[in-house]
Structures are given as structure tokens and as C-alpha cells.
Design a protein around this motif. Structure first.
Motif, short mmCIF file in Angstrom:
data_model
loop_
_atom_site.label_atom_id
_atom_site.label_comp_id
_atom_site.label_asym_id
_atom_site.label_seq_id
_atom_site.Cartn_x
_atom_site.Cartn_y
_atom_site.Cartn_z
N GLU A 189 0.82 -1.22 0.00
CA GLU A 189 0.00 0.00 0.00
C GLU A 189 0.85 1.26 0.00
O GLU A 189 0.56 2.23 -0.71
CB GLU A 189 -0.93 0.00 1.22
N LYS A 190 1.94 1.26 0.79
CA LYS A 190 2.76 2.46 0.93
C LYS A 190 4.12 2.33 0.26
O LYS A 190 4.93 3.26 0.32
CB LYS A 190 2.95 2.77 2.42
N GLY A 191 4.39 1.20 -0.38
CA GLY A 191 5.67 0.99 -1.03
C GLY A 191 6.64 0.22 -0.15
O GLY A 191 6.53 0.24 1.08
N CYS A 192 7.59 -0.48 -0.78
CA CYS A 192 8.58 -1.23 -0.02
C CYS A 192 9.78 -1.56 -0.89
O CYS A 192 9.74 -1.46 -2.12
CB CYS A 192 7.97 -2.52 0.55
N LEU A 193 10.86 -1.96 -0.22
CA LEU A 193 12.08 -2.40 -0.89
C LEU A 193 12.43 -3.79 -0.36
O LEU A 193 12.49 -3.99 0.86
CB LEU A 193 13.24 -1.44 -0.63
N CYS A 194 12.66 -4.73 -1.28
CA CYS A 194 12.94 -6.11 -0.90
C CYS A 194 14.23 -6.62 -1.52
O CYS A 194 14.60 -6.21 -2.63
CB CYS A 194 11.80 -7.04 -1.36
N TYR A 195 14.90 -7.51 -0.81
CA TYR A 195 16.00 -8.30 -1.34
C TYR A 195 15.39 -9.64 -1.73
O TYR A 195 14.77 -10.31 -0.90
CB TYR A 195 17.07 -8.49 -0.27
N THR A 196 15.50 -10.03 -3.00
CA THR A 196 14.86 -11.26 -3.45
C THR A 196 15.87 -12.20 -4.11
O THR A 196 16.79 -11.76 -4.80
CB THR A 196 13.72 -10.98 -4.46
N VAL A 197 15.66 -13.49 -3.89
CA VAL A 197 16.48 -14.54 -4.50
C VAL A 197 15.53 -15.61 -5.05
O VAL A 197 14.62 -16.05 -4.35
CB VAL A 197 17.43 -15.20 -3.47
N ALA A 198 15.73 -16.01 -6.30
CA ALA A 198 14.89 -17.05 -6.90
C ALA A 198 15.72 -17.88 -7.87
O ALA A 198 16.67 -17.37 -8.48
CB ALA A 198 13.70 -16.43 -7.63
N ASN A 199 15.36 -19.15 -7.99
CA ASN A 199 16.09 -20.01 -8.93
C ASN A 199 15.24 -20.44 -10.11
O ASN A 199 15.62 -21.34 -10.86
CB ASN A 199 16.66 -21.24 -8.21
N ASP A 200 14.08 -19.78 -10.29
CA ASP A 200 13.25 -20.02 -11.47
C ASP A 200 12.22 -18.90 -11.56
O ASP A 200 11.99 -18.18 -10.58
CB ASP A 200 12.55 -21.38 -11.40
N ALA A 201 11.59 -18.77 -12.73
CA ALA A 201 10.60 -17.71 -12.94
C ALA A 201 9.32 -18.00 -12.17
O ALA A 201 9.06 -19.14 -11.76
CB ALA A 201 10.31 -17.56 -14.43
#
Length: 220
Positions: A189-201
Motif C-alpha cells: 500500500e505504501k511501497g517497499c524495498l525487498c531483497y529477493t532470491v529465486a532459482n526459477d521464474a
């Protein structure tokens, strides 16, 4: 208040040095904001050190293995070599004219250019882990990702702001590890910043997948 933490098994693997860099950084980021996990990491690290010390002491030492410590100390004190002292300066990153200070765990990580699609922005972190992709993902206020699940795993560490899904609200410091058994639709709702890690779409579960695929590839 942080409600979501890495599992004991994941922290143990981190302490043992068994995790890829992307996941290790994720745990470091979380621990910078979580005193509970800082304490657990310190305890496990001490146990590993104690076990290593006991293992070393179990070997017999003969006279030929004794070091000449006086010579070693003399060589060190007589050296004119002076190491350069580097001062750590925390990085910042800008999304939509807002500057975010980055945690210390990201000081030595190269950050790629920012790309945007709708209310989402991302900057790729250069860790060179082949199929594992690591990003800083930014939601503008009101931004979100359509309902989806995951073909592999997805780690999210919330660095700033908050987002919600059908399970509730996630806030700064939360460590969220998901796999293909979990379906959600995160919205901030107010915005955010994330660190993301993924090994597939991502795998979208609603709408016309072909239209949503660019979003999935963008996030991955």
C-alpha cells in the motif's frame, strides 16, 4: 516487529558455510535487523569453533612440529609493510527519486542498473550464480505482483516498508522463504524495498499467462 525468521537448519547451513552467496547474504541482511537470530548465529558459530578446536587438539604433536614462535614474532615486528586501512561507506540506491541506504551486507556487492515495469522496479545484484537470480525489488505505493506460485524457491527479505498477502502483513526485517506449495499476491500500500532470491521464474495462477510472463521474467 519481525515475525518471520530463517529456520534453524538454514542458519546452521549458513554457519557451516554450506549456502550459496545469495542465501548467505539474505541471512546476514535479516540478522542485521534481528537480535534473536544474531544471538543464534553467534551461539552456533561458537559451537563450530569449539568443535574445530577440540578436533585439532585430538592430534598428537611431536617435537618436529613445534614452531619457533620467537622467530615468527620477530619477523612480524621487523616488517615495514603497512596495510592500507579502508573505511566502509554504506551504499544507497535510488528508486523513483527516493534514496534507500543499503545494509552493510551489500557493501561489497555490485548492483546493476535499475529497470522499471509499471509500479515495480528492480536492480540486479551481480553474484554470478547461474540460475539463481538476486535482485533489489521495489514496489511503488499501490504496487503488487499478480497471484502466482513458484517453480523453484523464492526468498524475500524486507529491507524497508511493508507488503501484504492473504497470510497477513510483512514488515522490515521479515525473512520469507517460499516454494511451489505457496500461492500469494503481494501488494504494498505504501511501497517497499525487498531483497529477493529465486532459482526459477514465477508461475502465474490467474489471467492469461502469456500477458503476465514479462512480469514474471522481470522479477526473476
Amino acid at each position: 516487529m519481525i515475525k518471520h525468521h530463517p529456520t534453524f537448519e538454514l542458519i546452521q547451513s549458513f554457519v557451516n558455510g554450506d549456502l550459496p552467496a545469495s542465501l548467505s547474504i539474505g541471512i546476514k541482511l535479516h540478522a542485521e535487523m534481528c537480535s534473536q537470530c544474531q544471538k543464534q548465529i553467534a551461539q552456533l558459530t561458537e559451537q563450530v569453533a569449539d568443535n574445530a578446536f577440540e578436533s585439532e587438539n585430538s592430534f598428537a604433536v611431536n617435537d618436529n612440529d613445534i614452531f619457533d614462535f620467537e622467530s615468527i614474532i620477530s619477523d612480524i615486528t621487523e616488517s615495514d609493510d603497512i596495510d592500507d586501512v579502508s573505511v566502509e561507506i554504506n551504499k544507497t540506491i535510488n528508486f523513483k527519486n527516493k534514496a534507500y541506504p543499503l545494509p552493510k551486507a551489500l557493501n561489497n556487492v555490485s548492483v546493476g542498473k535499475t529497470a522499471n515495469i509499471g509500479k515495480l522496479s528492480r536492480a540486479r545484484l551481480q553474484l554470478d550464480e547461474e540460475e539463481i537470480h538476486t535482485n533489489l525489488l521495489h514496489f511503488n505505493p499501490g504496487g503488487g505482483v499478480p497471484e502466482h506460485t513458484h517453480k523453484g524457491f523464492e526468498l524475500t527479505v524486507l529491507l524497508d516498508g511493508s507488503f501484504t498477502d492473504h497470510k497477513g502483513e510483512y514488515t522490515k526485517g521479515d525473512f520469507i522463504m517460499l516454494d511451489g506449495t505457496f500461492t500469494h499476491q503481494p501488494i504494498s500500500e505504501k511501497g517497499c524495498l525487498c531483497y529477493t532470491v529465486a532459482n526459477d521464474a514465477l508461475h502465474f495462477t490467474q489471467g492469461i499467462n502469456k500477458l503476465l510472463n514479462p512480469i514474471g521474467n522481470f522479477i526473476y
